[in-house]
Design a protein around this motif. Structure first.
Motif, PDB file in Angstrom:
ATOM      1  N   ASP A 268     -17.482 -31.600-111.222  1.00 47.68           N
ATOM      2  CA  ASP A 268     -16.184 -32.130-110.810  1.00 47.68           C
ATOM      3  C   ASP A 268     -15.427 -31.175-109.894  1.00 47.68           C
ATOM      4  O   ASP A 268     -15.823 -30.027-109.673  1.00 47.68           O
ATOM      5  CB  ASP A 268     -15.346 -32.520-112.022  1.00 47.68           C
ATOM      6  CG  ASP A 268     -14.971 -31.322-112.907  1.00 47.68           C
ATOM      7  OD1 ASP A 268     -14.936 -30.178-112.414  1.00 47.68           O
ATOM      8  OD2 ASP A 268     -14.701 -31.545-114.113  1.00 47.68           O
ATOM      9  N   ALA A 269     -14.322 -31.676-109.367  1.00 53.94           N
ATOM     10  CA  ALA A 269     -13.544 -30.914-108.385  1.00 53.94           C
ATOM     11  C   ALA A 269     -13.016 -29.605-108.971  1.00 53.94           C
ATOM     12  O   ALA A 269     -12.921 -28.596-108.258  1.00 53.94           O
ATOM     13  CB  ALA A 269     -12.390 -31.768-107.869  1.00 53.94           C
ATOM     14  N   GLY A 270     -12.678 -29.605-110.244  1.00 52.51           N
ATOM     15  CA  GLY A 270     -12.192 -28.371-110.875  1.00 52.51           C
ATOM     16  C   GLY A 270     -13.242 -27.283-110.847  1.00 52.51           C
ATOM     17  O   GLY A 270     -12.931 -26.103-110.616  1.00 52.51           O
ATOM     18  N   PHE A 271     -14.492 -27.646-111.089  1.00 54.36           N
ATOM     19  CA  PHE A 271     -15.575 -26.662-111.047  1.00 54.36           C
ATOM     20  C   PHE A 271     -15.775 -26.137-109.627  1.00 54.36           C
ATOM     21  O   PHE A 271     -16.011 -24.938-109.426  1.00 54.36           O
ATOM     22  CB  PHE A 271     -16.869 -27.294-111.556  1.00 54.36           C
ATOM     23  CG  PHE A 271     -18.050 -26.363-111.531  1.00 54.36           C
ATOM     24  CD1 PHE A 271     -18.212 -25.401-112.517  1.00 54.36           C
ATOM     25  CD2 PHE A 271     -18.990 -26.426-110.510  1.00 54.36           C
ATOM     26  CE1 PHE A 271     -19.296 -24.530-112.499  1.00 54.36           C
ATOM     27  CE2 PHE A 271     -20.074 -25.568-110.478  1.00 54.36           C
ATOM     28  CZ  PHE A 271     -20.231 -24.618-111.469  1.00 54.36           C
ATOM     29  N   ILE A 272     -15.683 -27.013-108.642  1.00 55.22           N
ATOM     30  CA  ILE A 272     -15.838 -26.591-107.243  1.00 55.22           C
ATOM     31  C   ILE A 272     -14.753 -25.572-106.886  1.00 55.22           C
ATOM     32  O   ILE A 272     -15.032 -24.539-106.263  1.00 55.22           O
ATOM     33  CB  ILE A 272     -15.760 -27.802-106.294  1.00 55.22           C
ATOM     34  CG1 ILE A 272     -16.821 -28.849-106.649  1.00 55.22           C
ATOM     35  CG2 ILE A 272     -15.899 -27.351-104.848  1.00 55.22           C
ATOM     36  CD1 ILE A 272     -18.234 -28.384-106.563  1.00 55.22           C
TER      37      ILE A 272
ATOM     38  N   ASP B  43     -12.714 -19.745-106.013  1.00 49.28           N
ATOM     39  CA  ASP B  43     -11.992 -18.542-106.445  1.00 49.28           C
ATOM     40  C   ASP B  43     -12.907 -17.322-106.406  1.00 49.28           C
ATOM     41  O   ASP B  43     -12.524 -16.249-105.940  1.00 49.28           O
ATOM     42  CB  ASP B  43     -11.475 -18.715-107.885  1.00 49.28           C
ATOM     43  CG  ASP B  43     -10.221 -19.556-107.966  1.00 49.28           C
ATOM     44  OD1 ASP B  43      -9.503 -19.642-106.957  1.00 49.28           O
ATOM     45  OD2 ASP B  43      -9.970 -20.126-109.037  1.00 49.28           O
ATOM     46  N   VAL B  44     -14.122 -17.521-106.916  1.00 49.22           N
ATOM     47  CA  VAL B  44     -15.048 -16.393-107.024  1.00 49.22           C
ATOM     48  C   VAL B  44     -15.578 -15.995-105.654  1.00 49.22           C
ATOM     49  O   VAL B  44     -15.546 -14.820-105.285  1.00 49.22           O
ATOM     50  CB  VAL B  44     -16.221 -16.730-107.969  1.00 49.22           C
ATOM     51  CG1 VAL B  44     -17.152 -15.536-108.089  1.00 49.22           C
ATOM     52  CG2 VAL B  44     -15.697 -17.117-109.344  1.00 49.22           C
TER      53      VAL B  44
ATOM     54  N   LEU C 178     -10.251 -29.535-100.403  1.00 51.37           N
ATOM     55  CA  LEU C 178     -10.127 -28.974 -99.055  1.00 51.37           C
ATOM     56  C   LEU C 178      -8.852 -28.148 -98.901  1.00 51.37           C
ATOM     57  O   LEU C 178      -8.853 -27.099 -98.242  1.00 51.37           O
ATOM     58  CB  LEU C 178     -10.155 -30.096 -98.013  1.00 51.37           C
ATOM     59  CG  LEU C 178     -11.504 -30.806 -97.853  1.00 51.37           C
ATOM     60  CD1 LEU C 178     -11.377 -31.995 -96.915  1.00 51.37           C
ATOM     61  CD2 LEU C 178     -12.553 -29.851 -97.330  1.00 51.37           C
ATOM     62  N   GLU C 179      -7.772 -28.606 -99.489  1.00 50.37           N
ATOM     63  CA  GLU C 179      -6.529 -27.838 -99.426  1.00 50.37           C
ATOM     64  C   GLU C 179      -6.671 -26.522-100.186  1.00 50.37           C
ATOM     65  O   GLU C 179      -6.199 -25.470 -99.737  1.00 50.37           O
ATOM     66  CB  GLU C 179      -5.374 -28.659-100.002  1.00 50.37           C
ATOM     67  CG  GLU C 179      -4.029 -27.949-100.016  1.00 50.37           C
ATOM     68  CD  GLU C 179      -3.568 -27.508 -98.628  1.00 50.37           C
ATOM     69  OE1 GLU C 179      -2.796 -26.521 -98.547  1.00 50.37           O
ATOM     70  OE2 GLU C 179      -3.984 -28.125 -97.621  1.00 50.37           O
ATOM     71  N   TYR C 180      -7.353 -26.581-101.316  1.00 49.25           N
ATOM     72  CA  TYR C 180      -7.595 -25.361-102.083  1.00 49.25           C
ATOM     73  C   TYR C 180      -8.471 -24.400-101.290  1.00 49.25           C
ATOM     74  O   TYR C 180      -8.221 -23.193-101.257  1.00 49.25           O
ATOM     75  CB  TYR C 180      -8.252 -25.712-103.415  1.00 49.25           C
ATOM     76  CG  TYR C 180      -8.158 -24.607-104.441  1.00 49.25           C
ATOM     77  CD1 TYR C 180      -6.980 -24.398-105.150  1.00 49.25           C
ATOM     78  CD2 TYR C 180      -9.235 -23.771-104.692  1.00 49.25           C
ATOM     79  CE1 TYR C 180      -6.882 -23.389-106.097  1.00 49.25           C
ATOM     80  CE2 TYR C 180      -9.154 -22.753-105.633  1.00 49.25           C
ATOM     81  CZ  TYR C 180      -7.972 -22.568-106.329  1.00 49.25           C
ATOM     82  OH  TYR C 180      -7.874 -21.551-107.250  1.00 49.25           O
ATOM     83  N   ALA C 181      -9.509 -24.938-100.660  1.00 51.52           N
ATOM     84  CA  ALA C 181     -10.400 -24.107 -99.845  1.00 51.52           C
ATOM     85  C   ALA C 181      -9.633 -23.443 -98.710  1.00 51.52           C
ATOM     86  O   ALA C 181      -9.852 -22.266 -98.391  1.00 51.52           O
ATOM     87  CB  ALA C 181     -11.539 -24.952 -99.290  1.00 51.52           C
ATOM     88  N   ARG C 182      -8.721 -24.188 -98.095  1.00 52.52           N
ATOM     89  CA  ARG C 182      -7.939 -23.623 -96.990  1.00 52.52           C
ATOM     90  C   ARG C 182      -7.122 -22.421 -97.456  1.00 52.52           C
ATOM     91  O   ARG C 182      -7.020 -21.415 -96.746  1.00 52.52           O
ATOM     92  CB  ARG C 182      -7.009 -24.699 -96.413  1.00 52.52           C
ATOM     93  CG  ARG C 182      -6.285 -24.283 -95.135  1.00 52.52           C
ATOM     94  CD  ARG C 182      -5.386 -25.405 -94.641  1.00 52.52           C
ATOM     95  NE  ARG C 182      -4.270 -25.629 -95.529  1.00 52.52           N
ATOM     96  CZ  ARG C 182      -3.123 -24.939 -95.505  1.00 52.52           C
ATOM     97  NH1 ARG C 182      -2.957 -23.964 -94.621  1.00 52.52           N
ATOM     98  NH2 ARG C 182      -2.152 -25.214 -96.343  1.00 52.52           N
TER      99      ARG C 182
ATOM    100  N   HIS D  25      -9.261 -19.432 -97.431  1.00 49.91           N
ATOM    101  CA  HIS D  25      -9.909 -19.159 -96.139  1.00 49.91           C
ATOM    102  C   HIS D  25     -11.394 -19.510 -96.172  1.00 49.91           C
ATOM    103  O   HIS D  25     -12.242 -18.792 -95.637  1.00 49.91           O
ATOM    104  CB  HIS D  25      -9.673 -17.704 -95.714  1.00 49.91           C
ATOM    105  CG  HIS D  25      -8.228 -17.398 -95.500  1.00 49.91           C
ATOM    106  ND1 HIS D  25      -7.555 -17.719 -94.349  1.00 49.91           N
ATOM    107  CD2 HIS D  25      -7.302 -16.838 -96.330  1.00 49.91           C
ATOM    108  CE1 HIS D  25      -6.286 -17.365 -94.455  1.00 49.91           C
ATOM    109  NE2 HIS D  25      -6.100 -16.838 -95.649  1.00 49.91           N
ATOM    110  N   ILE D  26     -11.683 -20.641 -96.802  1.00 47.75           N
ATOM    111  CA  ILE D  26     -13.046 -21.162 -96.892  1.00 47.75           C
ATOM    112  C   ILE D  26     -13.124 -22.469 -96.118  1.00 47.75           C
ATOM    113  O   ILE D  26     -12.291 -23.365 -96.310  1.00 47.75           O
ATOM    114  CB  ILE D  26     -13.460 -21.399 -98.354  1.00 47.75           C
ATOM    115  CG1 ILE D  26     -13.528 -20.069 -99.110  1.00 47.75           C
ATOM    116  CG2 ILE D  26     -14.803 -22.123 -98.440  1.00 47.75           C
ATOM    117  CD1 ILE D  26     -13.708 -20.228-100.614  1.00 47.75           C
ATOM    118  N   THR D  27     -14.101 -22.579 -95.251  1.00 51.41           N
ATOM    119  CA  THR D  27     -14.379 -23.828 -94.545  1.00 51.41           C
ATOM    120  C   THR D  27     -15.428 -24.602 -95.336  1.00 51.41           C
ATOM    121  O   THR D  27     -16.475 -24.054 -95.685  1.00 51.41           O
ATOM    122  CB  THR D  27     -14.901 -23.554 -93.127  1.00 51.41           C
ATOM    123  OG1 THR D  27     -13.902 -22.842 -92.386  1.00 51.41           O
ATOM    124  CG2 THR D  27     -15.248 -24.842 -92.412  1.00 51.41           C
TER     125      THR D  27
END
Length: 751
Positions: free
Chosen positions: A167-171, A176-177, A250-254, A257-259
């Protein structure tokens, strides 16, 4: 005399100073290691420092404050610069054109200053500062200066969510790591035969049926009828990401600084699509094809609609289209595909696949995006602007850069994290192979065969995590970490600044930190590895042992007994002149940490004997070629370790001992791993002869292990009995015929 004494103590204090600085270097457990680190004098200490930003937006300042909170529980933001106990984060305009992500970090007695020309650089500077804090246990931080920048712009992790859904929480947890280790790409494998994972309103069956199966694990599905089911079927397993889920990720990734690079598989690995929309296949029937019909214009309407949806969600420059492992047989018989080939002047089905890739690339380019695909997109001719992700070794990547294209290196030998990372006998089931952390760390993505200009097209490196045998998030983390830490340093740190000994110490610390963060990292090593050196001049095998877990002790016995705290401590290689059974175990904190392992080592009578092959070995697994079966080296836990020789059919060879010799044992080890299609022989036969013409069959050994038995196994097939006199030994092994299957043998042991 006084001057001599003064000089003596000056030298002593100088070396003590150097030693102290060396110890400080060692205590800074930094991964990936910075390009330049210079220690100063003094230290910085503050339990509640204040933070001042310069040239940083309010949004980014909030992100950085959140990252700093992981190290300092009490921290506050100030507008004015205090004289002491302050962390300054400063974004500047860099006229030198520094590499994106570069930063400088300076720790002084009164303040800490992080300077960068981008938000990304400040973010990475904070990650380094957090690791320094953890290294020093949040006490006084040594004064130092770090000047750092990434080696490669692309530093990635791939995760397959088709075989098993996460799920999205795991992604977000993984983001984070990976961000803390300065990785900046997340390759999201959203579609494959085992399940479709992205919501597309125009094609509802993709998420109503193709995202669900009636059994929970990929293995059950793969070994069953490979059908799908309605999402409301009792016991249905699966899932998909809604548009809201994807926007959230995607917002979390941004913020990290992750694409995020999405992958939509085509033309192969598309069973799930063709089961619910069979009109897009060559047969027009569900559950018959895995490849799209390239001669059907509706195929391209479907793919373009899907890509429009993906492009509307994902801002990444690249869209990954897969392109790997397509079975092209249906295209050879399909009237529509054959007509397409005639209309387009295509010579073969490789060029037909290339037609699809070219057409999809043109469509992506028209939308301002670029195509990324596995190295099979080279087959039949590479698209003009495509970037290649090289997984079948490095050959595809090297070929692409020599054609002027960009490439991302992700060869299975170094970057596939679905393989075993420790002794397979103590690990949960994996697809096979053996990739310990040390081998990951040893990888250099830039081949020595490339020129300086060509090497500029190597954009970076990526770890690939395929989830066939990973049914849970905990299992995924167990397979990824800490190997990903090794790859992060491959991706970031220049080779001259890497050190395995330093990294190994740091990785052991980081595993404990990951556990505290709730990450189920592998404990680095649950066993001891044996290394051999065969010395034919002195007729001996020198045996050494190593373990990546530190600090630990390796203790051993030679009499078959179990090692204990009073057993011999391994320190230097052991010499074996004839044979030995060495039992080893790992110890630490006055207790045994691992179960014992027995290693049988022989300098046998066949070492160096001539081998004649009546049937050829595989070109892909040559080991030591004609010397492989009598070179004295036994294979380890990986069929790709250079000791195992592979056969894609039967095996038949003759060993010439040079003279009539007394023999009582003739045996060989074979490997079985059903995941990568490696099986024991159906039977083996051993024949002997005095003259090389007339042979007598000495023994036949039938295999009793099922081909479906899980896990990795090594079994001995041989003769052990009364002494015989012989010069020639013929060893035969028969494999049940199956395209793509292998038989692996390491050494024919003659005693």
């Amino acid at each position: 005399m006084i001057r001599k004494i003064a000089l003596f103590f000056g030298v002593v204090f100088f070396f003590m100073f150097l030693s102290l600085r060396g110890q400080q270097h060692a205590t800074l457990q930094l991964i990936p290691y910075p390009q330049k680190l210079t220690l100063g004098e003094g230290s910085f200490f503050s339990e509640s420092p204040e933070v001042v930003f310069s040239g940083v937006s309010s949004e980014e300042a909030g992100i950085l404050m959140n990252e700093l909170h992981s190290s300092w529980q009490t921290i506050s933001r100030k507008k004015k610069l205090p004289e002491r106990d302050v962390i300054v984060l400063r974004k500047i305009r860099d006229e030198k054109g520094a590499v994106s992500g570069s930063y400088e970090l300076e720790i002084r007695p009164e303040k800490i200053i992080i300077t960068a020309n981008s938000d990304e650089g400040l973010f990475y500077g904070v990650q380094t500062l957090n690791q320094i804090m953890a290294s020093c246990k949040r006490k006084a931080l040594p004064c130092l200066k770090i000047e750092d920048s990434p080696r490669f712009p692309y530093r990635g992790l791939h995760l397959d969510v088709s075989r098993h859904f996460f799920d999205a929480g795991f992604i977000k947890k993984q983001m984070d790591v990976i961000a803390s280790y300065k990785l900046n790409r997340f390759h999201w494998h959203l579609t494959d035969g085992a399940g479709w994972r992205i919501e597309v309103k125009k094609y509802p069956l993709l998420t109503e049926v193709a995202a669900w199966r009636p059994v929970p694990t990929w293995k059950e599905w793969w070994q069953g009828d490979r059908h799908y089911c309605q999402k409301d079927t009792p016991g249905a397993y699966g899932g998909f990401y809604t548009r809201k889920d994807i926007k959230d990720v995607l917002e979390y990734a941004r913020s990290k600084h992750i694409t995020v690079i999405p992958e939509i598989e085509m033309p192969g690995h598309s069973e799930e699509v063709l089961a619910v929309y069979p009109e897009l296949s060559c047969s027009g029937e569900p559950y018959k094809n895995a490849e799209f019909c390239i001669g059907n214009d509706n195929t391209f309407k479907f793919l373009e609609t899907i890509l429009d949806e993906v492009i509307s969600l994902f801002p990444s420059k690249y869209i990954h289209i897969g392109g790997d492992e397509a079975n092209k047989e249906a295209w050879k018989k399909c009237p529509k595909c054959q007509q397409r080939m005639r209309d387009e002047g295509l010579k073969n089905v490789d060029e037909l696949q290339s037609y699809l890739v070219h057409r999809i690339e043109k469509y992506l380019n028209s939308k301002g995006r670029e195509l990324l695909g596995w190295d099979e997109i080279l087959d039949g001719g590479l698209s003009p602007n495509a970037t290649v992700m090289s997984w079948r070794g490095e050959k595809g990547g090297i070929q692409a850069v020599r054609m002027g294209h960009d490439a991302i290196m992700t060869p299975g030998e170094y970057c596939y994290f679905d393989t075993y990372q420790d002794n397979p006998f103590g690990e949960p089931e994996a697809i096979g192979g053996y990739l310990p952390m040390k081998k990951v760390y040893s990888y250099n993505p830039v081949s020595d065969s490339l020129t300086v200009e060509e090497s500029k097209h190597i954009l970076g490196v990526q770890a690939n995590t395929w989830a066939e045998y990973m049914p849970s998030g905990k299992h995924v983390e167990y397979m990824i970490y800490p190997r990903l830490l090794a790859l992060s340093e491959v991706a970031w740190t220049d080779p001259d600044n890497k050190s395995w000994d330093r990294f190994r110490l740091a990785a052991n610390k980081h595993v404990a930190w990951l556990w505290k963060r709730g990450v189920n990292a592998h404990p680095i090593a649950k066993g001891v590895n044996m290394l051999q050196f065969v010395d034919t001049l002195n007729r001996e095998v020198r045996v050494s042992f190593e373990c990546d877990r530190v600090p630990t002790e390796i203790r051993y016995t030679l009499d078959g007994s179990e090692p204990g705290l009073q057993s011999a401590l391994y320190a230097t290689p052991l010499s074996v002149k004839d044979s030995a059974v060495i039992t080893v175990a790992l110890f630490g904190d006055r207790k045994q940490l691992t179960r014992s392992q027995k290693y049988k080592v022989y300098y046998h009578k066949g070492v160096g004997a001539k081998v004649t092959y009546n049937l050829p070995y595989s070109d892909h697994y040559i080991a030591a070629r004609e010397k492989a079966l009598t070179d004295g080296y036994t294979g380890g836990n990986s069929y790709g370790d250079g000791k195992w020789q592979g056969f894609s059919g039967d095996m038949d060879c003759i060993i010439d001992l040079g003279k009539i010799t007394d023999v009582h044992t003739i045996e060989a080890n074979f490997m079985q791993q059903p995941g990568p299609w490696i099986w024991f022989p159906e039977w083996t036969e051993i024949w002997v002869s005095d003259d090389g013409k007339e042979y007598i069959r000495l023994n036949r050994i039938d295999n009793t292990v099922s081909r479906d038995t899980e896990g990795m196994m090594i079994r001995n097939f041989g003769y052990n009995g009364d002494d015989i006199k012989t010069r020639y030994i013929r060893y035969k092994a028969h494999q049940i015929p199956k395209d793509g299957a292998y038989m692996f043998i390491d050494e024919i042991n003659i005693r």
